[in-house]
Write a protein that holds these residues in place. Structure first.
Motif, PDB file in Angstrom:
ATOM      1  N   ALA A  49       1.935  15.013  19.508  1.00 57.51           N
ATOM      2  CA  ALA A  49       2.864  15.588  20.606  1.00 57.51           C
ATOM      3  C   ALA A  49       2.894  17.195  20.107  1.00 57.51           C
ATOM      4  O   ALA A  49       3.411  17.372  19.037  1.00 57.51           O
ATOM      5  N   THR A  50       2.624  17.880  21.001  1.00 61.21           N
ATOM      6  CA  THR A  50       2.813  19.569  20.800  1.00 61.21           C
ATOM      7  C   THR A  50       3.148  20.309  22.067  1.00 61.21           C
ATOM      8  O   THR A  50       3.210  19.311  22.947  1.00 61.21           O
ATOM      9  N   ALA A  51       3.728  21.339  21.969  1.00 59.79           N
ATOM     10  CA  ALA A  51       3.815  22.029  23.340  1.00 59.79           C
ATOM     11  C   ALA A  51       2.883  21.870  24.403  1.00 59.79           C
ATOM     12  O   ALA A  51       1.530  22.223  23.829  1.00 59.79           O
ATOM     13  N   GLY A  52       2.956  21.621  25.503  1.00 53.31           N
ATOM     14  CA  GLY A  52       1.883  21.431  26.429  1.00 53.31           C
ATOM     15  C   GLY A  52       1.183  19.983  26.316  1.00 53.31           C
ATOM     16  O   GLY A  52       0.317  19.444  27.314  1.00 53.31           O
ATOM     17  N   ARG A  53       1.455  19.315  25.240  1.00 51.94           N
ATOM     18  CA  ARG A  53       1.099  17.850  25.206  1.00 51.94           C
ATOM     19  C   ARG A  53       2.237  16.941  24.677  1.00 51.94           C
ATOM     20  O   ARG A  53       2.286  16.829  23.388  1.00 51.94           O
ATOM     21  N   PRO A  54       2.974  16.273  25.804  1.00 52.19           N
ATOM     22  CA  PRO A  54       4.085  15.702  25.198  1.00 52.19           C
ATOM     23  C   PRO A  54       3.981  14.467  24.665  1.00 52.19           C
ATOM     24  O   PRO A  54       4.779  13.933  23.966  1.00 52.19           O
ATOM     25  N   GLU A  55       2.777  13.954  24.672  1.00 50.63           N
ATOM     26  CA  GLU A  55       2.443  12.451  24.172  1.00 50.63           C
ATOM     27  C   GLU A  55       1.391  12.375  23.244  1.00 50.63           C
ATOM     28  O   GLU A  55       0.057  12.998  23.545  1.00 50.63           O
ATOM     29  N   ARG A  70       0.899  -1.145   0.099  1.00 49.55           N
ATOM     30  CA  ARG A  70       0.054  -0.057   0.137  1.00 49.55           C
ATOM     31  C   ARG A  70       1.034   1.216  -0.050  1.00 49.55           C
ATOM     32  O   ARG A  70       2.110   1.179  -0.131  1.00 49.55           O
ATOM     33  N   LYS A  71       0.403   2.241   0.193  1.00 44.93           N
ATOM     34  CA  LYS A  71       1.189   3.523   0.365  1.00 44.93           C
ATOM     35  C   LYS A  71       1.894   3.542   1.429  1.00 44.93           C
ATOM     36  O   LYS A  71       1.988   2.964   2.314  1.00 44.93           O
ATOM     37  N   PHE A  72       3.171   4.384   1.176  1.00 45.06           N
ATOM     38  CA  PHE A  72       4.236   4.454   2.418  1.00 45.06           C
ATOM     39  C   PHE A  72       4.640   5.830   2.651  1.00 45.06           C
ATOM     40  O   PHE A  72       4.903   6.814   1.858  1.00 45.06           O
ATOM     41  N   LYS A  73       4.251   6.380   3.897  1.00 41.59           N
ATOM     42  CA  LYS A  73       4.429   7.801   4.129  1.00 41.59           C
ATOM     43  C   LYS A  73       5.587   8.076   5.053  1.00 41.59           C
ATOM     44  O   LYS A  73       5.948   7.335   6.198  1.00 41.59           O
ATOM     45  N   THR A  74       6.303   9.247   4.661  1.00 45.82           N
ATOM     46  CA  THR A  74       7.661   9.458   5.254  1.00 45.82           C
ATOM     47  C   THR A  74       7.562  10.910   6.111  1.00 45.82           C
ATOM     48  O   THR A  74       6.980  11.954   5.324  1.00 45.82           O
ATOM     49  N   ALA A  75       8.302  11.114   7.221  1.00 45.43           N
ATOM     50  CA  ALA A  75       8.285  12.427   7.775  1.00 45.43           C
ATOM     51  C   ALA A  75       9.699  12.604   8.249  1.00 45.43           C
ATOM     52  O   ALA A  75      10.252  11.589   8.860  1.00 45.43           O
ATOM     53  N   LEU A  76      10.106  13.911   8.174  1.00 50.11           N
ATOM     54  CA  LEU A  76      11.449  14.065   8.754  1.00 50.11           C
ATOM     55  C   LEU A  76      11.308  15.601   9.219  1.00 50.11           C
ATOM     56  O   LEU A  76      11.002  16.510   8.722  1.00 50.11           O
ATOM     57  N   LEU A 124       8.216  19.472  16.555  1.00 48.68           N
ATOM     58  CA  LEU A 124       7.606  18.011  16.366  1.00 48.68           C
ATOM     59  C   LEU A 124       6.533  18.390  15.345  1.00 48.68           C
ATOM     60  O   LEU A 124       5.353  18.134  15.467  1.00 48.68           O
ATOM     61  N   ASP A 125       6.928  19.088  14.115  1.00 46.63           N
ATOM     62  CA  ASP A 125       5.740  19.738  13.211  1.00 46.63           C
ATOM     63  C   ASP A 125       5.511  18.594  12.084  1.00 46.63           C
ATOM     64  O   ASP A 125       4.927  19.309  11.117  1.00 46.63           O
ATOM     65  N   VAL A 126       5.940  17.504  12.149  1.00 42.53           N
ATOM     66  CA  VAL A 126       5.578  16.577  10.808  1.00 42.53           C
ATOM     67  C   VAL A 126       4.679  15.217  11.290  1.00 42.53           C
ATOM     68  O   VAL A 126       4.733  14.231  10.464  1.00 42.53           O
ATOM     69  N   LEU A 127       3.989  15.488  12.206  1.00 40.33           N
ATOM     70  CA  LEU A 127       3.062  14.580  12.587  1.00 40.33           C
ATOM     71  C   LEU A 127       3.815  12.895  12.927  1.00 40.33           C
ATOM     72  O   LEU A 127       3.444  11.877  12.104  1.00 40.33           O
ATOM     73  N   HIS A 128       5.042  12.966  13.215  1.00 41.20           N
ATOM     74  CA  HIS A 128       5.863  11.747  13.037  1.00 41.20           C
ATOM     75  C   HIS A 128       5.342  10.440  13.931  1.00 41.20           C
ATOM     76  O   HIS A 128       5.455   9.605  13.408  1.00 41.20           O
ATOM     77  N   GLU A 129       4.268  10.552  14.639  1.00 38.31           N
ATOM     78  CA  GLU A 129       3.485   9.469  15.273  1.00 38.31           C
ATOM     79  C   GLU A 129       2.546   8.624  14.300  1.00 38.31           C
ATOM     80  O   GLU A 129       2.256   7.615  14.416  1.00 38.31           O
ATOM     81  N   ILE A 130       2.314   9.307  13.258  1.00 34.39           N
ATOM     82  CA  ILE A 130       1.186   8.658  12.272  1.00 34.39           C
ATOM     83  C   ILE A 130       1.606   8.524  10.871  1.00 34.39           C
ATOM     84  O   ILE A 130       1.072   8.590   9.869  1.00 34.39           O
ATOM     85  N   ASN A 131       3.271   8.366  10.719  1.00 33.83           N
ATOM     86  CA  ASN A 131       3.672   8.200   9.499  1.00 33.83           C
ATOM     87  C   ASN A 131       4.136   6.807   9.480  1.00 33.83           C
ATOM     88  O   ASN A 131       4.630   6.212  10.638  1.00 33.83           O
TER      89      ASN A 131
END
Length: 580
Positions: free
Chosen positions: A523-529, A225-231, A237-244
């Motif tokens: 994860a964003t400022a004020g929400r570490p997880e 299927r598709k393969f999504k990359t984030a760097l 932490l501005d590239v949605l690393h948890e859902i790539n």
């Protein structure tokens, strides 16, 4: 790469044969894993991909279909291989959402296309902006939408226009290759890569190396299927690393210096799953090999029998991060990666809206197009504005925003006002700033409800009614996403308020409405997880009542929150009745 580790260039995707691979016991029913079950296709989609290299459809588009017209297009090309060049048929106008699940694809689709332009980090110069703006006006009825993958999508494209459209894009270094399909899709890169003063590491060289080395590689053009990359190297932490599928997140190793923390196996859709840390530290020099190793694991071990189980997240769910790391190191890298630290808790605004100083003393101005909607004229106007300011760089973001880079300090007010004249707001209201909407019923064949115009109206009303929210504290981080179907293209499970489009029954009448997910977030400022939202059982909100419902919900939160409790925290502890 040696020929022994390459699957060939026939387009059939013959799997590689690493020397030391240890095969697990064969299961009673094969999952279509090439490294376990062989390459015999187990469904029609896999068969179509093996009948001919999907990327080779380009030549048929240019030489046959563009002149022969829509009716000349082979159905297998139209509904499968066209995606390898970023083309989807768009929804036929006038078909309401209640009929989406009742009609065949041939009844839903129009003779016009959505064209996705991949940007791989969303960076555009003035010439590229003008080119896309001109294409939009000439071939796409002035349409242009920002996606949450940092790409730009055009609509109303006719097959006869494609050759000239591609010629213009390619003349300025842009492409549509692998914009869709079972491929390495366009990857997310921090919008402030290379310019942020607090950057841990600049991921631009890695992103460029992946693009230059593997974009269009036929050996990676038939994935399950598709393969999504984030760097990213940004502390926001501005590239949605948890859902790539794979994410490289900038960290500082106490002994080895700046590099990346490796995350694998995240994705949403109807079976959301957050990615997992492998605990491995990846240096800038190793990043290309590691990316190549992970995508080949997906190619060789990914489940191909059922498409709804074919994303990498399902393999990660079975293997777990320890086994995944072991296979990566032993079978694909031939070396052990050092252990490394996790990312530090995020800080700063990950959407990058507003005025910010760059590390070179110039400024970027982040602005919000309402729900990501642009036009050809706006793109042309943006290119002209950048030229007047002496800038030659604009970037898109995973939040459907735009950044105008390299603005001299004395020209910042002119930049802010110039963006506002184009409908791009650098000082948006709380809800306008944090709202996204997918393509919706207007163009998408899978959609059930309309999204873009609805979201724009609702956010304007909310910013007027809830103007007292202000700009300080966690309440300004109430994110809202409006999705036209269950596929979560704008991340309903990771928003404070995520809305999933449905047809609902109100007083015996079927109307557009939404199922509600509350309390999700990355994860964003004020929400570490990161965490997924909860579904409010039994709650279906008509589209016509959305503003009233959200206002009621937010005011209830403000009245009941404890200290600096975030909306997400409150939504997870509140009783179901409080969320109605």
């Amino acid at each position: 790469m040696s020929t022994a580790d390459r699957p060939g260039t026939t387009g059939t995707g013959t799997r590689p044969q690493p020397a030391e691979r240890v095969r697990p016991p064969r299961k009673a029913r094969p999952n279509g894993q090439w490294a376990v079950d062989g390459t015999t296709p187990l469904n029609e989609n896999e068969a179509v991909k093996q009948q001919g290299p999907p990327l080779e459809v380009r030549e048929r588009i240019l030489s046959t279909y563009a002149t022969g017209g829509f009716e000349s297009i082979d159905p297998d090309d139209l509904h499968s291989r066209f995606r390898w060049w970023g083309l989807y048929t768009q929804r036929r106008q006038g078909i309401d959402g209640g009929r989406t699940a009742q009609l065949d694809i041939s009844e839903l689709e129009d003779h016009y296309f959505l064209q996705r332009i991949r940007l791989d980090g969303g960076s555009l110069n003035r010439e590229q902006l003008r080119t896309i703006g001109g294409i939009s006006n000439d071939f796409a009825r002035g349409t242009a939408d920002l996606t949450d993958r940092q790409n730009i999508q055009l609509h109303w494209v006719e097959i006869a226009s494609v050759p000239e459209m591609w010629r213009r894009l390619e003349s300025v270094g842009l492409t549509t290759i692998e914009g869709c399909g079972d491929t390495p899709r366009g990857f997310l890169v921090s919008p402030v890569a290379g310019i942020a003063k607090d950057e841990v590491i600049d991921p631009t060289p890695v992103a460029q190396a992946i693009r230059d080395t593997y974009l269009g590689d036929p050996e990676l053009a038939n994935l399950p299927r598709k393969f999504k990359t984030a760097l990213t190297g940004s502390p926001t932490l501005d590239v949605l690393h948890e859902i790539n599928d794979i994410a490289l997140v900038g960290v500082r190793h106490p002994e080895l210096g700046p590099g990346y923390d490796l995350w694998v196996g995240g994705a949403l859709s109807t079976a959301p799953r957050l990615g997992q840390r492998l605990g491995a530290f990846v240096s800038q020099e190793d990043a290309l090999d590691v990316w190549h190793g992970v995508i080949r694991i997906f190619r060789d071990y990914g489940y191909r029998r059922l498409r709804n189980k074919a994303r990498l997240k399902f393999l990660m769910a079975e293997w777990g991060p320890q086994r995944f790391r072991q296979v990566l190191q032993e079978e694909y890298l031939g070396r052990t990666l050092p252990d490394g630290p996790p990312p530090e808790p995020p800080r700063g605004d990950s959407d990058h809206i507003g005025v910010h100083e760059q590390k070179d003393g110039l400024f970027w101005v982040g602005a919000k197009p309402p729900v990501g909607r642009l036009s050809g004229d706006v793109l042309l106007g943006l290119a002209d504005l950048a030229g007047r300011l002496g800038s030659d760089r604009v970037r898109t973001t995973p939040s459907q925003n735009l950044l105008l880079l390299d603005v001299p300090s004395e020209r910042v007010p002119e930049a802010v006002s110039g963006l506002r004249e184009l409908g791009l707001e650098a000082q948006p209201g709380v809800f306008q700033r944090h709202t996204m909407a997918c393509t919706g019923l207007e163009f998408c064949k899978f959609a059930i409800v309309e999204t873009k115009r609805l979201a724009e109206r609702v956010t304007a009303e909310l910013d007027q009614r809830l103007a007292d929210l202000g700009e300080a504290g966690p309440d300004r981080r109430i994110t809202l996403t409006v999705n036209g179907c269950p596929n979560s293209c704008v991340r309903i499970q990771t928003a404070d308020i995520g809305l999933k489009g449905q047809i609902i029954t109100v007083d015996g009448e079927q109307v557009p409405g939404f199922q509600v997910h509350l309390g999700g977030g990355l994860a964003t400022a004020g929400r570490p997880e990161a965490g997924l939202g909860r579904t409010v059982r039994g709650l279906k909100v008509p589209a016509s009542d959305l503003t009233d419902y959200i206002e009621r919900l937010v005011r209830r939160y403000l009245a009941q929150r404890e200290d600096e409790e975030s909306f997400s925290q409150w939504a997870h502890r509140a009783d179901q009745e409080e969320l109605q």
